[in-house]
Design a protein around this motif. Structure first.
Motif, mmCIF file in Angstrom:
data_model
loop_
_atom_site.group_PDB
_atom_site.id
_atom_site.type_symbol
_atom_site.label_atom_id
_atom_site.label_comp_id
_atom_site.label_asym_id
_atom_site.label_seq_id
_atom_site.Cartn_x
_atom_site.Cartn_y
_atom_site.Cartn_z
ATOM 1 N N ASN A 56 39.212 36.845 48.908
ATOM 2 C CA ASN A 56 38.921 38.149 48.103
ATOM 3 C C ASN A 56 37.953 39.171 48.891
ATOM 4 O O ASN A 56 37.139 38.585 49.677
ATOM 5 C CB ASN A 56 38.262 37.911 46.890
ATOM 6 C CG ASN A 56 39.128 37.140 45.846
ATOM 7 O OD1 ASN A 56 40.381 36.856 46.108
ATOM 8 N ND2 ASN A 56 38.881 36.595 44.826
ATOM 9 N N GLY A 57 37.971 40.178 48.529
ATOM 10 C CA GLY A 57 37.251 41.429 49.035
ATOM 11 C C GLY A 57 36.684 42.440 48.282
ATOM 12 O O GLY A 57 37.297 42.902 47.279
ATOM 13 N N ARG A 58 35.331 42.603 48.367
ATOM 14 C CA ARG A 58 34.743 43.689 47.745
ATOM 15 C C ARG A 58 34.216 44.902 48.544
ATOM 16 O O ARG A 58 33.755 44.291 49.600
ATOM 17 C CB ARG A 58 33.804 43.062 46.624
ATOM 18 C CG ARG A 58 32.611 42.624 47.124
ATOM 19 C CD ARG A 58 31.567 41.976 46.112
ATOM 20 N NE ARG A 58 32.149 40.914 45.284
ATOM 21 C CZ ARG A 58 32.525 41.039 44.077
ATOM 22 N NH1 ARG A 58 32.232 42.132 43.457
ATOM 23 N NH2 ARG A 58 33.110 40.100 43.433
ATOM 24 N N ILE A 59 34.306 45.971 47.810
ATOM 25 C CA ILE A 59 33.373 47.119 48.583
ATOM 26 C C ILE A 59 31.990 46.979 48.360
ATOM 27 O O ILE A 59 31.504 46.872 47.116
ATOM 28 C CB ILE A 59 33.987 48.668 47.731
ATOM 29 C CG1 ILE A 59 34.995 48.729 48.175
ATOM 30 C CG2 ILE A 59 33.082 49.581 48.574
ATOM 31 C CD1 ILE A 59 35.777 50.059 47.423
ATOM 32 N N VAL A 60 31.169 47.071 49.604
ATOM 33 C CA VAL A 60 29.759 46.926 49.534
ATOM 34 C C VAL A 60 28.722 48.119 49.694
ATOM 35 O O VAL A 60 27.721 47.963 49.302
ATOM 36 C CB VAL A 60 29.029 45.585 50.485
ATOM 37 C CG1 VAL A 60 29.835 44.177 49.869
ATOM 38 C CG2 VAL A 60 29.730 45.836 51.924
#
Length: 146
Positions: A56-60
Motif C-alpha cells: 500500500n502507498g500513501r502520500i506523505v
C-alpha cells in the motif's frame, strides 16, 4: 592483522552491497511522484508492505499544492473529504514476479477516480513505473526512489 578481522573487513562491503541490492528489488520505500505531462515532482509517496503481504502507498508530502491543505472532495469512497497529505492512494498490490506488482488499485486524488494498477521496478530499482488502467487503456508515470 588477525585473520578474523581481515575476513570481517572484507565481508562488510559485500554485506552492504547485498543489502542495497535486496532493497532495490522491492517497491517499499519513499518515491518522488513525477507528473508525466509537466515533468515536475508532485508528491512524495511512501510504499509499505502490509501484514497480508500486499503493498500500500500513501502520500506523505505534497509538493507545491494548488491550494493549502487540500482534501479529496471528488473522492467517492472512504477518502471523501479527507486530507490528501497522509492519504492512502495505492491499495492491495500483489507480487507478480521479480520487481513487479499487480492487482491493486490506485487513486488519482485530483480526479477522485480509482484505477486498476500495476507497478514495475526499472533502472535497477532506482525508478518505479506505476500504471493506472481502465480496461486495456493505461496511463503510466515513472517515480524516482528517494
Amino acid at each position: 592483522m588477525n585473520t578474523a578481522i581481515k575476513v570481517l573487513l572484507l565481508a562488510l562491503p559485500l554485506t552492504f552491497a547485498t543489502g542495497l541490492a535486496q532493497a532495490n528489488n522491492s517497491a517499499e520505500g519513499r518515491w518522488r511522484q513525477i507528473d508525466p505531462d509537466t515533468g515536475r515532482a508532485k508528491s512524495i509517496v511512501e510504499i509499505r508492505r502490509t501484514s497480508n503481504g500486499t503493498l500500500n502507498g500513501r502520500i506523505v508530502e505534497l509538493l507545491n499544492p494548488s491550494r493549502p491543505n487540500p482534501v479529496c472532495d471528488k473522492c467517492e469512497d472512504d477518502r471523501k473529504n479527507q486530507p490528501i497529505t497522509g492519504m492512502e492512494i495505492i491499495r492491495g498490490m500483489r507480487a507478480d514476479g521479480a520487481g513487479k506488482w499487480k492487482g491493486g488499485k490506485i487513486l488519482k486524488p485530483d480526479e477522485g477516480k480509482v484505477y486498476n494498477s500495476k507497478m514495475a521496478l526499472i533502472e535497477g530499482g532506482r525508478k518505479l513505473e506505476v500504471s493506472g488502467c481502465i480496461a486495456f487503456i493505461c496511463k503510466t508515470q515513472v517515480w524516482e526512489r528517494l
